[in-house]
Design a protein around this motif. Structure first.
Motif, PDB file in Angstrom:
ATOM      1  N   GLY A 274       2.451 -11.889   6.245  1.00  0.00           N
ATOM      2  CA  GLY A 274       3.330 -11.911   7.399  1.00  0.00           C
ATOM      3  C   GLY A 274       4.399 -10.832   7.382  1.00  0.00           C
ATOM      4  O   GLY A 274       5.353 -10.884   8.166  1.00  0.00           O
ATOM      5  N   LYS A 275       4.249  -9.844   6.492  1.00  0.00           N
ATOM      6  CA  LYS A 275       5.259  -8.786   6.432  1.00  0.00           C
ATOM      7  C   LYS A 275       4.587  -7.449   6.132  1.00  0.00           C
ATOM      8  O   LYS A 275       3.563  -7.381   5.467  1.00  0.00           O
ATOM      9  CB  LYS A 275       6.306  -9.090   5.359  1.00  0.00           C
ATOM     10  CG  LYS A 275       5.726  -9.265   3.976  1.00  0.00           C
ATOM     11  CD  LYS A 275       6.779  -9.725   2.975  1.00  0.00           C
ATOM     12  CE  LYS A 275       6.148  -9.934   1.596  1.00  0.00           C
ATOM     13  NZ  LYS A 275       7.103 -10.460   0.610  1.00  0.00           N
ATOM     14  N   LYS A 276       5.205  -6.385   6.657  1.00  0.00           N
ATOM     15  CA  LYS A 276       4.719  -5.038   6.388  1.00  0.00           C
ATOM     16  C   LYS A 276       5.152  -4.625   4.987  1.00  0.00           C
ATOM     17  O   LYS A 276       6.278  -4.895   4.567  1.00  0.00           O
ATOM     18  CB  LYS A 276       5.265  -4.060   7.428  1.00  0.00           C
ATOM     19  CG  LYS A 276       4.637  -2.686   7.369  1.00  0.00           C
ATOM     20  CD  LYS A 276       5.048  -1.832   8.557  1.00  0.00           C
ATOM     21  CE  LYS A 276       4.348  -0.480   8.527  1.00  0.00           C
ATOM     22  NZ  LYS A 276       4.697   0.342   9.710  1.00  0.00           N
ATOM     23  N   LEU A 277       4.251  -3.957   4.264  1.00  0.00           N
ATOM     24  CA  LEU A 277       4.505  -3.626   2.868  1.00  0.00           C
ATOM     25  C   LEU A 277       4.643  -2.123   2.668  1.00  0.00           C
ATOM     26  O   LEU A 277       4.041  -1.323   3.392  1.00  0.00           O
ATOM     27  CB  LEU A 277       3.361  -4.156   2.007  1.00  0.00           C
ATOM     28  CG  LEU A 277       3.245  -5.688   1.998  1.00  0.00           C
ATOM     29  CD1 LEU A 277       1.852  -6.106   1.607  1.00  0.00           C
ATOM     30  CD2 LEU A 277       4.260  -6.311   1.079  1.00  0.00           C
ATOM     31  N   ASN A 278       5.432  -1.734   1.683  1.00  0.00           N
ATOM     32  CA  ASN A 278       5.593  -0.339   1.307  1.00  0.00           C
ATOM     33  C   ASN A 278       4.415   0.058   0.426  1.00  0.00           C
ATOM     34  O   ASN A 278       4.279  -0.439  -0.694  1.00  0.00           O
ATOM     35  CB  ASN A 278       6.914  -0.158   0.555  1.00  0.00           C
ATOM     36  CG  ASN A 278       7.207   1.300   0.232  1.00  0.00           C
ATOM     37  OD1 ASN A 278       6.414   1.974  -0.432  1.00  0.00           O
ATOM     38  ND2 ASN A 278       8.348   1.777   0.683  1.00  0.00           N
ATOM     39  N   ARG A 279       3.578   0.948   0.920  1.00  0.00           N
ATOM     40  CA  ARG A 279       2.361   1.303   0.188  1.00  0.00           C
ATOM     41  C   ARG A 279       2.660   2.043  -1.115  1.00  0.00           C
ATOM     42  O   ARG A 279       1.943   1.881  -2.104  1.00  0.00           O
ATOM     43  CB  ARG A 279       1.432   2.134   1.079  1.00  0.00           C
ATOM     44  CG  ARG A 279       0.855   1.333   2.247  1.00  0.00           C
ATOM     45  CD  ARG A 279      -0.089   2.167   3.092  1.00  0.00           C
ATOM     46  NE  ARG A 279       0.602   3.297   3.695  1.00  0.00           N
ATOM     47  CZ  ARG A 279      -0.003   4.424   4.077  1.00  0.00           C
ATOM     48  NH1 ARG A 279      -1.301   4.577   3.890  1.00  0.00           N
ATOM     49  NH2 ARG A 279       0.683   5.397   4.634  1.00  0.00           N
ATOM     50  N   THR A 280       3.699   2.869  -1.131  1.00  0.00           N
ATOM     51  CA  THR A 280       4.045   3.599  -2.356  1.00  0.00           C
ATOM     52  C   THR A 280       4.495   2.637  -3.452  1.00  0.00           C
ATOM     53  O   THR A 280       4.089   2.766  -4.618  1.00  0.00           O
ATOM     54  CB  THR A 280       5.164   4.621  -2.072  1.00  0.00           C
ATOM     55  OG1 THR A 280       4.731   5.501  -1.035  1.00  0.00           O
ATOM     56  CG2 THR A 280       5.488   5.436  -3.308  1.00  0.00           C
ATOM     57  N   GLU A 281       5.319   1.653  -3.089  1.00  0.00           N
ATOM     58  CA  GLU A 281       5.767   0.670  -4.074  1.00  0.00           C
ATOM     59  C   GLU A 281       4.605  -0.187  -4.559  1.00  0.00           C
ATOM     60  O   GLU A 281       4.540  -0.532  -5.747  1.00  0.00           O
ATOM     61  CB  GLU A 281       6.865  -0.206  -3.464  1.00  0.00           C
ATOM     62  CG  GLU A 281       8.167   0.540  -3.207  1.00  0.00           C
ATOM     63  CD  GLU A 281       9.219  -0.319  -2.545  1.00  0.00           C
ATOM     64  OE1 GLU A 281       8.937  -1.506  -2.272  1.00  0.00           O
ATOM     65  OE2 GLU A 281      10.324   0.191  -2.290  1.00  0.00           O
ATOM     66  N   LEU A 282       3.687  -0.518  -3.661  1.00  0.00           N
ATOM     67  CA  LEU A 282       2.501  -1.280  -4.061  1.00  0.00           C
ATOM     68  C   LEU A 282       1.649  -0.479  -5.037  1.00  0.00           C
ATOM     69  O   LEU A 282       1.173  -1.004  -6.051  1.00  0.00           O
ATOM     70  CB  LEU A 282       1.679  -1.651  -2.821  1.00  0.00           C
ATOM     71  CG  LEU A 282       0.328  -2.317  -3.081  1.00  0.00           C
ATOM     72  CD1 LEU A 282       0.503  -3.640  -3.820  1.00  0.00           C
ATOM     73  CD2 LEU A 282      -0.417  -2.538  -1.763  1.00  0.00           C
TER      74      LEU A 282
END
Length: 199
Positions: A111-119
């Motif tokens: 339910g939330k947009k994620l930071n791809r770099t942090e992932l």
């Protein structure tokens, strides 16, 4: 097929030179799935599970795929490449009609947009930790973690293998990482490669 609209997912290849025999490369695939599953659970709060041998599921739908390719000469491993694709910030509209019913994303599940770099950073850190465990202690601790995260074990499954289909109950991994299937006839079949189709 794996659908990859621009700016929505995470697609990467990690080049490895593991000091293991060629026949142990499937263990590196399982190690990678453990590291990614743990990352998704901890970083994203998504209840991800591993479908043998190389897919991750959330809510019964595919969220990630892993492909391992290796290069060898005279039966000696030269290198292997772990290819990883993760559906990160897709919405239902981003999926083509033919995969919409079997694919999902981390954003859709959390339910939330994620930071791809942090992932990516979280996954690579987790992967390196699991790789160090593997090099020091062998496959046993990786197998234990894989079995705890599995969506396959103790279920009725149908495997499509190069030799044909096998149906039965998925019991466990063996010491090499192969899947042990108990057939309806009661025999134990060891499957080294194959695919469990999604419903």
């Amino acid at each position: 097929k794996f659908h990859s609209p621009p700016g929505k997912g995470l697609w990467l290849s990690v080049i490895l030179n593991p000091p293991v025999p060629l026949q142990q490369i499937p263990q590196i695939t399982l190690l990678t799935s453990v590291a990614l599953c743990r990352t998704i659970r901890e970083f994203c709060g998504v209840d991800a599970k591993i479908k043998w041998p190389n897919d991750l599921l959330a809510g019964g739908k595919k969220i990630s795929g892993i492909l391992m390719e290796s290069s060898a000469e005279d039966e000696r491993l030269q290198s292997c490449i772990a290819g990883v694709g993760i559906n990160v910030n897709m919405t239902p509209a981003d999926f083509t009609e033919d995969i919409r019913n079997v694919a999902t994303s981390l954003q859709m599940e959390s339910g939330k947009k994620l930071n791809r770099t942090e992932l990516l950073a979280a996954f690579l850190n987790e992967w390196e930790m699991q790789y160090m465990i593997y090099l020091e202690h062998g496959f046993a601790p990786i197998r234990t973690m894989w079995e705890a995260l599995s969506d396959t074990l103790d279920k009725q499954v149908r495997l499509v293998t190069p030799a044909g289909s096998i149906s039965g109950t998925a019991e466990k991994l063996d010491d090499s990482g192969a899947l042990i299937i108990r057939t309806e006839e009661g025999s134990a079949e060891t499957v080294y490669s194959g695919e469990i189709p999604l419903p």
